[in-house]
Design a protein around this motif. Sequence first.
Motif, PDB file in Angstrom:
ATOM      1  N   PHE A 122     -21.739  40.339 -12.639  1.00  0.00           N
ATOM      2  CA  PHE A 122     -21.192  39.106 -13.203  1.00  0.00           C
ATOM      3  C   PHE A 122     -20.016  38.604 -12.370  1.00  0.00           C
ATOM      4  O   PHE A 122     -19.895  37.402 -12.110  1.00  0.00           O
ATOM      5  CB  PHE A 122     -20.749  39.339 -14.648  1.00  0.00           C
ATOM      6  N   LEU A 123     -19.151  39.503 -11.944  1.00  0.00           N
ATOM      7  CA  LEU A 123     -17.955  39.093 -11.204  1.00  0.00           C
ATOM      8  C   LEU A 123     -18.259  38.704  -9.763  1.00  0.00           C
ATOM      9  O   LEU A 123     -17.520  37.927  -9.172  1.00  0.00           O
ATOM     10  CB  LEU A 123     -16.911  40.205 -11.236  1.00  0.00           C
TER      11      LEU A 123
ATOM     12  N   ARG B 280     -22.522  34.031  -8.363  1.00  0.00           N
ATOM     13  CA  ARG B 280     -22.102  32.645  -8.523  1.00  0.00           C
ATOM     14  C   ARG B 280     -21.821  32.344  -9.989  1.00  0.00           C
ATOM     15  O   ARG B 280     -22.605  32.677 -10.867  1.00  0.00           O
ATOM     16  CB  ARG B 280     -23.219  31.746  -8.001  1.00  0.00           C
ATOM     17  N   GLN B 281     -20.725  31.687 -10.269  1.00  0.00           N
ATOM     18  CA  GLN B 281     -20.342  31.386 -11.649  1.00  0.00           C
ATOM     19  C   GLN B 281     -20.674  29.944 -12.048  1.00  0.00           C
ATOM     20  O   GLN B 281     -20.470  29.566 -13.176  1.00  0.00           O
ATOM     21  CB  GLN B 281     -18.843  31.628 -11.840  1.00  0.00           C
ATOM     22  N   THR B 282     -21.128  29.114 -11.122  1.00  0.00           N
ATOM     23  CA  THR B 282     -21.525  27.749 -11.434  1.00  0.00           C
ATOM     24  C   THR B 282     -23.039  27.723 -11.577  1.00  0.00           C
ATOM     25  O   THR B 282     -23.754  27.993 -10.625  1.00  0.00           O
ATOM     26  CB  THR B 282     -21.094  26.783 -10.304  1.00  0.00           C
ATOM     27  N   TYR B 283     -23.506  27.411 -12.765  1.00  0.00           N
ATOM     28  CA  TYR B 283     -24.933  27.435 -13.035  1.00  0.00           C
ATOM     29  C   TYR B 283     -25.475  26.012 -12.999  1.00  0.00           C
ATOM     30  O   TYR B 283     -24.947  25.120 -13.663  1.00  0.00           O
ATOM     31  CB  TYR B 283     -25.206  28.087 -14.387  1.00  0.00           C
TER      32      TYR B 283
END
Length: 103
Positions: free
Chosen positions: A82-83, A86-89
Amino acid sequence: MNYLIPANTKRGQLILGLFRPFDLILFGTGVLITVILLAIVPLDSTLVTILVLSPGIVCGFLVLPVPNYHNILNIIVELYEFLTNRQTYRWRGWCYKNGKKSR
């Protein structure tokens, strides 16, 4: 005809209903290293004893079953993924064009 599906069917694929083969290999390796260190290292102080016992304790902690997850190792792997991912979906659903006409 009513069919009864067990709520937790994954447990039937696990060894003793709790462990994957990798979990047992990891725990066995930690215990084996601990036993070898107990035979080789003289246990003169408390700090040395803790260091010698630490591989077995750490591996035992990693394969400890946790509710809603498989074990602590699984939580650490999922947290790392998770870390580091990529955090932009980006939306890829049925309204991908957002009202624009396609050709």
